[in-house]
Design an enzyme around this catalytic site. Structure first.
Site, PDB file in Angstrom:
ATOM      1  N   LYS A 182      -2.049  12.570  -6.160  1.00 33.88           N
ATOM      2  CA  LYS A 182      -0.952  11.703  -6.605  1.00 33.88           C
ATOM      3  C   LYS A 182      -0.291  12.286  -7.856  1.00 33.88           C
ATOM      4  O   LYS A 182       0.936  12.343  -7.961  1.00 33.88           O
ATOM      5  CB  LYS A 182      -1.476  10.278  -6.880  1.00 33.88           C
ATOM      6  CG  LYS A 182      -1.800   9.524  -5.597  1.00 33.88           C
ATOM      7  CD  LYS A 182      -2.575   8.230  -5.804  1.00 33.88           C
ATOM      8  CE  LYS A 182      -2.991   7.645  -4.459  1.00 33.88           C
ATOM      9  NZ  LYS A 182      -3.810   6.436  -4.540  1.00 33.88           N
TER      10      LYS A 182
ATOM     11  N   GLN B 144      -6.748   2.856  -8.986  1.00 36.18           N
ATOM     12  CA  GLN B 144      -7.346   3.405  -7.767  1.00 36.18           C
ATOM     13  C   GLN B 144      -8.523   2.549  -7.312  1.00 36.18           C
ATOM     14  O   GLN B 144      -9.410   2.215  -8.104  1.00 36.18           O
ATOM     15  CB  GLN B 144      -7.779   4.863  -8.031  1.00 36.18           C
ATOM     16  CG  GLN B 144      -8.289   5.600  -6.819  1.00 36.18           C
ATOM     17  CD  GLN B 144      -7.222   5.844  -5.742  1.00 36.18           C
ATOM     18  OE1 GLN B 144      -6.026   5.918  -6.026  1.00 36.18           O
ATOM     19  NE2 GLN B 144      -7.647   5.944  -4.507  1.00 36.18           N
TER      20      GLN B 144
ATOM     21  N   ASP C 286       1.813  -0.258  -5.936  1.00 33.49           N
ATOM     22  CA  ASP C 286       0.919  -0.321  -4.773  1.00 33.49           C
ATOM     23  C   ASP C 286       1.262  -1.510  -3.866  1.00 33.49           C
ATOM     24  O   ASP C 286       0.831  -1.565  -2.719  1.00 33.49           O
ATOM     25  CB  ASP C 286      -0.529  -0.525  -5.250  1.00 33.49           C
ATOM     26  CG  ASP C 286      -1.374   0.735  -5.105  1.00 33.49           C
ATOM     27  OD1 ASP C 286      -1.098   1.527  -4.196  1.00 33.49           O
ATOM     28  OD2 ASP C 286      -2.312   0.885  -5.904  1.00 33.49           O
TER      29      ASP C 286
HETATM   30  N1  GUN Z   1      -7.682   3.411  -2.335  1.00 34.69           N
HETATM   31  C1  GUN Z   1      -7.420   3.788  -1.057  1.00 34.69           C
HETATM   32  N2  GUN Z   1      -6.098   3.680  -0.786  1.00 34.69           N
HETATM   33  C2  GUN Z   1      -5.513   3.223  -1.908  1.00 34.69           C
HETATM   34  C3  GUN Z   1      -4.169   2.913  -2.240  1.00 34.69           C
HETATM   35  O1  GUN Z   1      -3.220   3.018  -1.437  1.00 34.69           O
HETATM   36  N3  GUN Z   1      -3.964   2.468  -3.506  1.00 34.69           N
HETATM   37  C4  GUN Z   1      -4.988   2.327  -4.396  1.00 34.69           C
HETATM   38  N4  GUN Z   1      -4.684   1.863  -5.608  1.00 34.69           N
HETATM   39  N5  GUN Z   1      -6.240   2.597  -4.114  1.00 34.69           N
HETATM   40  C5  GUN Z   1      -6.493   3.045  -2.876  1.00 34.69           C
END
Ligand code: GUN
Length: 285
Positions: free
Chosen positions: A54, A98, A121
């Protein structure tokens, strides 16, 4: 017959190139640099890989990133404090915590603390509620990316049977709503569903989001169906596998996403999209 491969990597690359241009314009004409803060708690190896990807994608698109890392034994209050500070930081337009978080931390409360205007998100109940009521604002990146792939492939959804395997807040539920808004008849299957294979065989569009390698096999797929594999599972030999058994599915499906190189890159591209949207909204654009 072999299915068309839905090349998420290439579709995401095109999107990222468009976003890079938008970011440059935002900087030049409005003096705004979009900023994303990523909060990572603990040392889950998969989460570290996702977060690194990311950050890298943001840097390439010209988006500023803030990397906030906390130890595995960080307290719930520490994480809340970090999120509150980021809510107040004018250079941060998007906040991503996350998941999963260590057990001592109340995940719902953390997500509820993120300012909905910075919730790139789309996990905050306010944004989930907007999606449910048909007024989407920030939509979760994976399902949004899936919709973009389907649209790019020119697949008509009206009146189609869509089956989603998995009922998570991150993928299954928002995916169901997005497909519903495109006029699909939607079924959500989950771990207690009776005769999963039968439901899957009815699907014109099948989205697998369970997190179990190779759970969906070719004999569970309707000939010509669009198969979207959200799973990223690490096998014992270190390789990555989707929730769909690709080799048998590709012979039956009409179109299918590979793992890796399918949904994963789209999730990141949509995170960048949401971050740029947040920065534009913060600048009153
Ligand atoms: N863990 C797995 N997929 C995601 C996501 O799309 N966003 C976040 N914040 N954590 C994750």
């Amino acid at each position: 017959m072999s299915a068309k491969i839905i090349d998420g990597k290439t579709i995401a690359k095109e999107l990222r190139a468009e976003l890079k241009t938008e970011v440059e314009e935002l900087k030049e004409t409005h003096g705004v640099t979009p900023g994303l803060a990523v909060v990572l708690v603990g040392d889950d190896p998969a989460s570290h890989v996702y977060v690194r990807n990311k950050h890298r994608a943001c840097e390439r698109a010209g988006i500023a990133t803030k990397d906030v890392r906390l130890e595995d034994d960080a307290s719930h209050e520490e994480v809340i404090k970090v999120v509150r500070e980021l809510n107040e930081d004018p250079d941060v337009h998007g906040i991503l915590v996350q998941l999963p978080l260590p057990d001592q931390i109340d995940e719902d409360e953390i997500l509820n603390t993120i300012d909905p205007k910075k919730d790139v998100d789309g996990f905050h109940p306010f944004n989930m509620g907007l999606l449910l009521s048909g007024q989407p604002s920030f939509v979760a990146c994976t399902p949004k990316g899936v919709m973009h792939m389907i649209e790019t492939m020119g697949i008509d959804l009206t009146g189609k049977e869509a089956v989603i395997v998995g009922r998570s807040n991150i993928v299954g539920k928002p995916q169901a709503l997005l497909l519903l808004y495109e006029h699909c008849t939607v079924t959500i299957c989950h771990s207690r569903t009776k005769d999963l294979a039968e439901h899957c065989r009815n699907a014109d569009v099948l989205v697998a989001a369970v997190g179990r390698a190779h759970m969906i096999t070719g004999d569970m797929i309707k000939p010509g169906a669009t198969v979207i594999d959200v799973g990223i599972n690490r096998l014992d030999d270190g390789s990555l596998a989707g929730d769909v058994e690709f080799d048998s599915a590709v012979e039956v499906a009409g179109a299918i996403t590979p793992v890796p190189g399918g949904v994963g890159p789209m999730t990141i591209a949509m995170l960048l999209r949401n971050t740029v949207d947040a920065a534009q909204a913060a600048a009153g654009l």
